[in-house]
Design a protein around this motif. Structure first.
Motif, PDB file in Angstrom:
ATOM      1  N   LEU A 146      27.366  38.427  -7.915  1.00  0.00           N
ATOM      2  CA  LEU A 146      26.078  38.395  -9.496  1.00  0.00           C
ATOM      3  C   LEU A 146      25.607  39.587  -9.101  1.00  0.00           C
ATOM      4  O   LEU A 146      24.524  39.845 -10.290  1.00  0.00           O
ATOM      5  N   SER A 147      25.248  40.344  -7.847  1.00  0.00           N
ATOM      6  CA  SER A 147      24.488  41.795  -7.879  1.00  0.00           C
ATOM      7  C   SER A 147      25.255  42.608  -9.273  1.00  0.00           C
ATOM      8  O   SER A 147      25.001  43.532  -9.025  1.00  0.00           O
ATOM      9  N   THR A 148      26.411  42.660  -8.795  1.00  0.00           N
ATOM     10  CA  THR A 148      27.437  43.597 -10.331  1.00  0.00           C
ATOM     11  C   THR A 148      26.612  43.204 -11.553  1.00  0.00           C
ATOM     12  O   THR A 148      26.665  44.082 -12.836  1.00  0.00           O
ATOM     13  N   LEU A 149      26.276  41.816 -11.962  1.00  0.00           N
ATOM     14  CA  LEU A 149      25.823  41.649 -13.199  1.00  0.00           C
ATOM     15  C   LEU A 149      24.449  41.946 -13.352  1.00  0.00           C
ATOM     16  O   LEU A 149      23.989  41.508 -14.351  1.00  0.00           O
ATOM     17  N   GLY A 150      23.428  42.616 -12.170  1.00  0.00           N
ATOM     18  CA  GLY A 150      22.188  42.459 -12.510  1.00  0.00           C
ATOM     19  C   GLY A 150      21.328  41.717 -12.016  1.00  0.00           C
ATOM     20  O   GLY A 150      20.703  41.274 -13.223  1.00  0.00           O
ATOM     21  N   LEU A 151      22.244  40.327 -11.338  1.00  0.00           N
ATOM     22  CA  LEU A 151      21.520  39.286 -11.522  1.00  0.00           C
ATOM     23  C   LEU A 151      20.766  38.773 -10.232  1.00  0.00           C
ATOM     24  O   LEU A 151      21.296  36.943 -10.064  1.00  0.00           O
ATOM     25  N   ASP A 152      20.762  39.365  -9.669  1.00  0.00           N
ATOM     26  CA  ASP A 152      20.407  39.553  -7.862  1.00  0.00           C
ATOM     27  C   ASP A 152      18.996  39.639  -7.556  1.00  0.00           C
ATOM     28  O   ASP A 152      18.653  39.177  -6.175  1.00  0.00           O
ATOM     29  N   GLU A 153      17.850  39.706  -8.676  1.00  0.00           N
ATOM     30  CA  GLU A 153      16.998  39.948  -8.050  1.00  0.00           C
ATOM     31  C   GLU A 153      15.865  38.012  -7.857  1.00  0.00           C
ATOM     32  O   GLU A 153      16.175  37.512  -8.738  1.00  0.00           O
ATOM     33  N   ARG A 154      15.229  38.530  -6.986  1.00  0.00           N
ATOM     34  CA  ARG A 154      13.756  37.603  -6.788  1.00  0.00           C
ATOM     35  C   ARG A 154      12.987  37.417  -7.942  1.00  0.00           C
ATOM     36  O   ARG A 154      12.699  38.122  -8.330  1.00  0.00           O
ATOM     37  N   GLU A 155      13.052  36.044  -8.630  1.00  0.00           N
ATOM     38  CA  GLU A 155      12.498  35.905  -9.632  1.00  0.00           C
ATOM     39  C   GLU A 155      11.594  34.903  -8.912  1.00  0.00           C
ATOM     40  O   GLU A 155      11.461  33.397  -7.971  1.00  0.00           O
ATOM     41  N   ALA A 166       1.027  -1.145  -0.339  1.00  0.00           N
ATOM     42  CA  ALA A 166       0.096  -0.162  -0.228  1.00  0.00           C
ATOM     43  C   ALA A 166       1.040   1.103  -0.439  1.00  0.00           C
ATOM     44  O   ALA A 166       1.165   2.049   0.924  1.00  0.00           O
ATOM     45  N   PRO A 167       1.830   1.191  -1.220  1.00  0.00           N
ATOM     46  CA  PRO A 167       2.631   2.623  -0.890  1.00  0.00           C
ATOM     47  C   PRO A 167       1.621   3.655  -0.938  1.00  0.00           C
ATOM     48  O   PRO A 167       0.633   4.364  -1.563  1.00  0.00           O
ATOM     49  N   GLN A 168       1.941   5.005  -0.363  1.00  0.00           N
ATOM     50  CA  GLN A 168       1.824   6.596   0.035  1.00  0.00           C
ATOM     51  C   GLN A 168       2.406   7.121  -1.600  1.00  0.00           C
ATOM     52  O   GLN A 168       3.726   6.981  -1.584  1.00  0.00           O
ATOM     53  N   ILE A 169       1.769   7.548  -2.459  1.00  0.00           N
ATOM     54  CA  ILE A 169       2.024   8.626  -3.453  1.00  0.00           C
ATOM     55  C   ILE A 169       1.771  10.259  -3.459  1.00  0.00           C
ATOM     56  O   ILE A 169       0.039  10.372  -3.211  1.00  0.00           O
ATOM     57  N   THR A 170       2.052  11.132  -3.775  1.00  0.00           N
ATOM     58  CA  THR A 170       2.099  12.451  -3.486  1.00  0.00           C
ATOM     59  C   THR A 170       2.820  13.176  -4.538  1.00  0.00           C
ATOM     60  O   THR A 170       3.862  12.660  -4.765  1.00  0.00           O
ATOM     61  N   GLY A 171       1.673  14.239  -5.865  1.00  0.00           N
ATOM     62  CA  GLY A 171       2.790  14.800  -5.988  1.00  0.00           C
ATOM     63  C   GLY A 171       1.838  16.553  -6.050  1.00  0.00           C
ATOM     64  O   GLY A 171       1.297  16.840  -5.459  1.00  0.00           O
ATOM     65  N   SER A 172       3.230  17.095  -5.897  1.00  0.00           N
ATOM     66  CA  SER A 172       3.133  19.386  -5.485  1.00  0.00           C
ATOM     67  C   SER A 172       3.686  19.698  -6.129  1.00  0.00           C
ATOM     68  O   SER A 172       5.022  20.195  -6.315  1.00  0.00           O
ATOM     69  N   PRO A 173       3.025  19.854  -7.299  1.00  0.00           N
ATOM     70  CA  PRO A 173       3.878  21.541  -7.756  1.00  0.00           C
ATOM     71  C   PRO A 173       3.472  22.836  -6.705  1.00  0.00           C
ATOM     72  O   PRO A 173       2.961  22.829  -6.033  1.00  0.00           O
ATOM     73  N   SER A 174       4.679  23.525  -7.032  1.00  0.00           N
ATOM     74  CA  SER A 174       5.053  24.765  -6.278  1.00  0.00           C
ATOM     75  C   SER A 174       5.640  25.418  -7.073  1.00  0.00           C
ATOM     76  O   SER A 174       5.872  26.184  -8.456  1.00  0.00           O
ATOM     77  N   TYR A 175       5.439  27.011  -6.261  1.00  0.00           N
ATOM     78  CA  TYR A 175       5.396  27.996  -7.059  1.00  0.00           C
ATOM     79  C   TYR A 175       6.336  28.772  -5.589  1.00  0.00           C
ATOM     80  O   TYR A 175       6.652  28.960  -4.579  1.00  0.00           O
ATOM     81  N   THR A 176       7.998  29.211  -6.603  1.00  0.00           N
ATOM     82  CA  THR A 176       8.896  29.907  -5.040  1.00  0.00           C
ATOM     83  C   THR A 176       9.384  31.085  -5.554  1.00  0.00           C
ATOM     84  O   THR A 176       9.612  31.204  -6.605  1.00  0.00           O
ATOM     85  N   LEU A 177      10.351  31.732  -4.717  1.00  0.00           N
ATOM     86  CA  LEU A 177      10.595  32.788  -4.833  1.00  0.00           C
ATOM     87  C   LEU A 177      11.988  33.047  -5.027  1.00  0.00           C
ATOM     88  O   LEU A 177      12.353  33.230  -3.554  1.00  0.00           O
ATOM     89  N   LEU A 178      12.558  32.864  -5.983  1.00  0.00           N
ATOM     90  CA  LEU A 178      13.541  32.400  -5.848  1.00  0.00           C
ATOM     91  C   LEU A 178      14.915  34.403  -5.991  1.00  0.00           C
ATOM     92  O   LEU A 178      14.760  34.125  -6.779  1.00  0.00           O
ATOM     93  N   LYS A 179      15.628  33.940  -4.823  1.00  0.00           N
ATOM     94  CA  LYS A 179      16.538  34.912  -4.796  1.00  0.00           C
ATOM     95  C   LYS A 179      18.399  34.156  -4.637  1.00  0.00           C
ATOM     96  O   LYS A 179      18.719  33.471  -3.997  1.00  0.00           O
TER      97      LYS A 179
END
Length: 253
Positions: free
Chosen positions: A49-58, A17-30
């Motif tokens: 990364l901030s000097t290159l302009g790559l430090d925004e949360r997405e 009797a295996p338990q199976i779950t799936g979880s789509p998610s939305y992350t604010l990644l910095k």
């Protein structure tokens, strides 16, 4: 011997009797950290990364699937993200000289599979350790806005084995979980270190374990890694962390 047989019997009985779950998610990644690129044989000077302009949360979409057969527990997860920005170099980056204004892009995909063995196989407590695998797909490009020098980039697929640990508890309608994984390797002059932490809480919305059920998931994830390697053309040094809160919906049976 009797204890071992008991543990094996519990695990085999749960396999029906295996338990199976799936979880789509939305992350604010910095992203935070440093990156450097130099021609082969040349020392690498890192720029942030901030000097290159790559430090925004997405906002980042991801998915996780859990398969549990009593004591064995397998989690498979995937997530990919992209950043772009503009900045001015404070050090040389490949053939681009310090002081040049640049446009930058960073693509990161992480694919994980962790298998743990639960030493507290009850409905309310989980405590396990195990092994797993990680694949990092890194793609970075820095281009001078003047166009005088070609775009400097690297694209690397890095597979790594990891050690994983998991702890969890169920209280009322809440499932609390903490998962950690990591590894540090040094092979033929190439180095890689990876750490991954996931803390989350799941609030049951309907149903119950063992039947179709759903839960709201709220959590915080931090992934950090450091890779340094040399190929035939470039020296690459990338030391960064990616962290942020996430929201998801878990469905399972």
């Amino acid at each position: 011997m009797r204890t071992l047989l008991t543990l094996l019997s519990l695990s085999l009985a749960a396999c029906s009797a295996p338990q199976i779950t799936g979880s789509p998610s939305y992350t604010l990644l910095k992203p935070e950290g440093d990156i450097g690129l130099a021609n082969a044989g040349t020392p690498v000077a890192d720029t942030s990364l901030s000097t290159l302009g790559l430090d925004e949360r997405e906002g980042v979409l991801g998915a996780k699937f859990d398969f549990k057969w009593g004591m064995p527990h397998l989690v498979v997860a995937t997530q990919s993200a992209s950043w772009d920005g503009n900045g001015t170099l404070d050090v040389d980056f490949g053939d681009i000289n310090a002081g040049e204004p640049v446009s930058s892009e960073l693509d990161l995909a992480m694919h994980r599979a962790y298998f743990t063995f639960d030493f507290a196989p009850t409905d309310t407590v989980e405590l396990g350790i195990g092994l797993g695998a990680l694949v990092l797909d890194l793609d970075a490009a820095v281009k001078p806005t003047s166009g005088a020098v070609a775009t400097q980039d690297f694209d690397e697929l890095i597979p790594l084995p990891v050690v994983a640990a998991r702890a969890g508890a169920r209280v009322w309608k809440l499932d609390l979980e903490a998962v950690a994984a990591g590894v540090s390797v040094d092979y033929d002059g190439d180095e890689a270190t990876f750490l991954d932490f996931d803390l989350n809480a799941k609030y049951a919305l309907f149903g119950s374990h063992g039947s179709f059920h759903g839960a709201l998931v709220v959590g915080w994830r931090t992934t950090s890694f450091e890779v340094a390697y040399e190929d035939d053309f470039d020296n690459v040094d990338f030391d960064a962390s990616f962290s942020g809160p996430y929201l998801g919906l878990q469905l399972g049976f």
